[in-house]
Design a protein around this motif. Structure first.
Motif, PDB file in Angstrom:
ATOM      1  N   MET A  20      -3.339  -3.470  -2.711  1.00  0.00           N
ATOM      2  CA  MET A  20      -2.666  -3.248  -1.428  1.00  0.00           C
ATOM      3  C   MET A  20      -3.111  -1.944  -0.763  1.00  0.00           C
ATOM      4  N   MET A  22       3.912   0.364  -6.759  1.00  0.00           N
ATOM      5  CA  MET A  22       4.801   0.685  -7.872  1.00  0.00           C
ATOM      6  C   MET A  22       4.384  -0.043  -9.138  1.00  0.00           C
ATOM      7  N   ILE A  53      -1.512 -12.633  -4.419  1.00  0.00           N
ATOM      8  CA  ILE A  53      -0.397 -13.202  -3.642  1.00  0.00           C
ATOM      9  C   ILE A  53       0.054 -12.288  -2.499  1.00  0.00           C
ATOM     10  N   ALA A  54       0.152 -10.975  -2.761  1.00  0.00           N
ATOM     11  CA  ALA A  54       0.640 -10.094  -1.696  1.00  0.00           C
ATOM     12  C   ALA A  54      -0.426  -9.901  -0.622  1.00  0.00           C
ATOM     13  N   ASN A  77      10.663   3.992  -2.816  1.00  0.00           N
ATOM     14  CA  ASN A  77      10.193   2.832  -2.031  1.00  0.00           C
ATOM     15  C   ASN A  77      11.375   1.956  -1.638  1.00  0.00           C
ATOM     16  N   ARG A 101      -2.753  -5.301  -9.181  1.00  0.00           N
ATOM     17  CA  ARG A 101      -1.927  -5.889  -8.131  1.00  0.00           C
ATOM     18  C   ARG A 101      -1.471  -4.817  -7.138  1.00  0.00           C
ATOM     19  N   ALA A 102      -1.057  -3.667  -7.675  1.00  0.00           N
ATOM     20  CA  ALA A 102      -0.599  -2.588  -6.790  1.00  0.00           C
ATOM     21  C   ALA A 102      -1.777  -1.991  -6.017  1.00  0.00           C
ATOM     22  N   CYS A 141       9.720  -3.053   4.643  1.00  0.00           N
ATOM     23  CA  CYS A 141       8.529  -3.780   4.209  1.00  0.00           C
ATOM     24  C   CYS A 141       7.279  -2.946   4.446  1.00  0.00           C
ATOM     25  N   LYS A 191      -1.640 -10.777   4.902  1.00  0.00           N
ATOM     26  CA  LYS A 191      -2.133 -11.912   5.697  1.00  0.00           C
ATOM     27  C   LYS A 191      -3.659 -11.981   5.723  1.00  0.00           C
ATOM     28  N   LYS A 219       0.248 -13.151   1.390  1.00  0.00           N
ATOM     29  CA  LYS A 219       1.568 -13.296   2.012  1.00  0.00           C
ATOM     30  C   LYS A 219       1.952 -12.076   2.840  1.00  0.00           C
ATOM     31  N   VAL A 220       1.597 -10.893   2.369  1.00  0.00           N
ATOM     32  CA  VAL A 220       2.067  -9.687   3.046  1.00  0.00           C
ATOM     33  C   VAL A 220       0.994  -9.146   3.981  1.00  0.00           C
ATOM     34  N   ARG A 231       7.037  -0.231   1.758  1.00  0.00           N
ATOM     35  CA  ARG A 231       6.691  -0.759   0.435  1.00  0.00           C
ATOM     36  C   ARG A 231       5.242  -1.219   0.370  1.00  0.00           C
ATOM     37  N   GLN A 232       4.694  -1.681   1.511  1.00  0.00           N
ATOM     38  CA  GLN A 232       3.279  -2.065   1.521  1.00  0.00           C
ATOM     39  C   GLN A 232       2.379  -0.876   1.236  1.00  0.00           C
TER      40      GLN A 232
END
Lengths: 230, 261
Positions: free
Chosen positions: B160, B88, B107-108, B54, B156-157, B80, B114, B111-112, B83-84
């Motif tokens: 996404m 990991m 958070i992601a 990644n 968290r992973a 980016c 959106k 922020k990532v 990695r999205q």
């Protein structure tokens, strides 16, 4: 004794109260701008591109490496003689003092911030990047919120210092606490009463600042980030 | 499985750290739903390889494709976007220490990806529930056990919607009694068809779900094959020798029990 007391009540306290207001107008903006600038400078010194890093290093070494009095003299007495594209900048004593305090304070803040940034484990950064965050997002959403909590005791220390070195503004004719105290002492020759009272005013200012800082520390404290409790 | 279109493919990955050649011409490809296990002695390059997949490490040489599209570590947008899509899991969890379990997962998304706050919140709660931690949403990492932290990091992973999950020794930092809860989540993910590459020393456990073992040594993949072949009774493979050594050290207990069918 009652004569001393009357002198304090009639002359010293009313005058110093006026000076207290002027000192507050010096300290509060200097503390806020100094801290804000310190955060930016500290972050750029650690995460900025190489040229910006160098510029900020130079800034810090100049402002930590020269006496504050000399800096104040420069902003107040020397700056008006420097012509930039035909224009001269003449600062009022207050403006020169706030500029000098903010820039000097920021240099010290940046050092506390830098230390705190370096204490954040690489794993936190890896995790943010692995989720697809950009470098700026990582710094703003992950690193700074942790680093600022770690830096707060040091930055609080710098703010306490600022309260006391704000007394140097009197040298460039600002009528702050110290400026007014010196004037009364010169006029009345009652140095003991005036300077003892002046010291107490600063002690009170520092006490209030300490209480505010402690309140902020409590407000932003999180499990895993507690300051040692006694 | 569609053999023609692997999810992730790398070719000729080289990586030098300092003076040392850590990855020496690594190529591999993973199809949808496959579970590949990286094993090998420490320092053999397993972690570095995962971090090259990644681009947490930039490979010195080599190419990488995700679902047939090539990604370059030099392009910020590529970085980016890759990695999205690649999740990991770290050995030491790396939860964000200043955020609650729920905020860590959310958070992601905000922020990532959106997502609007309410949608991100709902998704984060679902993911926490999926790893059995719905009731721990408001706790900070410092208030969670190691196993719980690792499960939050998996939520968290997973939030996404990764196309593939990279797991870097997910149980190595855990107390023995906490390993089970993390392995249960991994097993569940495998059963739902999640594509995974995992570096681990939990050989008996991973043998039950791995499609392929990749044995690494000195930065190279020196042996690869299905666990049933590499670990067959009487096999004289490097993998077998390595496992025997681990079993000897760990007292043979858990592994022997699992290996008898």
């Amino acid at each position: 004794m009652s004569e001393y007391w009357r002198f304090l009540q009639d002359v010293v306290i009313p005058a110093l109260n006026q000076g207290l207001w002027v000192s507050t107008l010096l300290i509060v903006p200097s503390a806020l701008m100094g801290l804000l600038l310190g955060i930016v400078v500290g972050a750029l010194r650690v995460y900025g591109p190489a040229p910006l890093r160098k510029v900020n290093e130079a800034y810090v070494s100049i402002f930590r490496g020269t006496p504050l009095v000399v800096q104040l003299f420069f902003w107040y007495f020397a700056l008006p003689h420097i012509q930039i594209m035909g224009a001269r900048l003449v600062l009022s004593p207050m403006a020169a003092a706030i500029l000098g305090f903010s820039l000097c304070s920021a240099a010290y803040h940046s050092e506390y911030i830098r230390g705190a940034l370096l204490s954040i484990r690489q794993g936190q950064i890896n995790a943010a990047q692995a989720l697809g965050m950009t470098k700026v997002q990582t710094i703003i959403s992950v690193i700074l919120p942790q680093a600022l909590r770690r830096a707060l005791p040091g930055c609080g220390n710098e703010i306490i210092y600022l309260i006391k070195y704000s007394s140097l503004a009197s040298i460039i004719t600002v009528s702050d606490l110290t400026g007014i105290g010196r004037t009364i002492a010169k006029q009345t020759w009652r140095n003991i009463e005036v300077f003892a009272a002046l010291g107490i005013y600063y002690l009170l200012l520092v006490t209030v600042a300490t209480l505010i800082l402690r309140w902020v520390e409590l407000r932003i404290s999180l499990p895993g980030f507690e300051q040692a409790k006694n | 499985m569609n053999q023609e279109h692997p999810i992730l493919r790398v070719e000729g990955i080289h990586k030098t750290l300092g003076e040392q050649l850590v990855l020496d011409d690594i190529s591999l490809s993973v199809n949808k739903g496959e579970v590949k296990i990286l094993i090998g002695p420490s320092g053999s390059g397993k972690s570095t390889l995962l971090q090259c997949l990644n681009f947490l490490h930039t490979p010195d040489r080599g190419r990488l494709w995700l679902e047939g599209r090539e990604f370059k570590a030099s392009g910020k947008r590529d970085l980016c976007s890759l990695r999205q899509q690649v999740g990991m899991i770290f050995q030491d969890f790396n939860l964000f220490d200043h955020l609650t379990a729920l905020e860590n997962v959310r958070i992601a998304l905000v922020k990532v990806k959106k997502l609007p706050a309410s949608q991100a919140n709902r998704r984060a709660k679902e993911e926490l529930a999926r790893v059995g931690l719905a009731d721990k949403a408001a706790l900070y990492p410092a208030q969670l056990s190691g196993g719980q932290k690792q499960r939050v990091s998996m939520a968290r992973a997973l939030a996404m919607d990764p196309k593939i999950l990279l797991l870097d020794e997910p149980t190595s930092a855990l107390d023995p009694e906490l390993i089970g809860e993390v392995l249960a989540v991994i097993r569940f993910l495998a059963s739902t068809g999640m594509t995974m590459i995992m570096a681990t020393h939990q050989i008996a456990f991973s043998a039950t779900m791995a499609h392929e073992f990749l044995f690494m040594e000195k930065g190279r993949i020196v042996e690869r094959g299905s666990p049933s072949v590499l670990l067959a009774a009487g096999a004289t493979t490097r993998t077998m020798a390595f496992c025997a050594k681990i079993n000897e050290l760990s007292g043979d207990l858990g592994t022997a029990k699992n290996q008898t069918p």
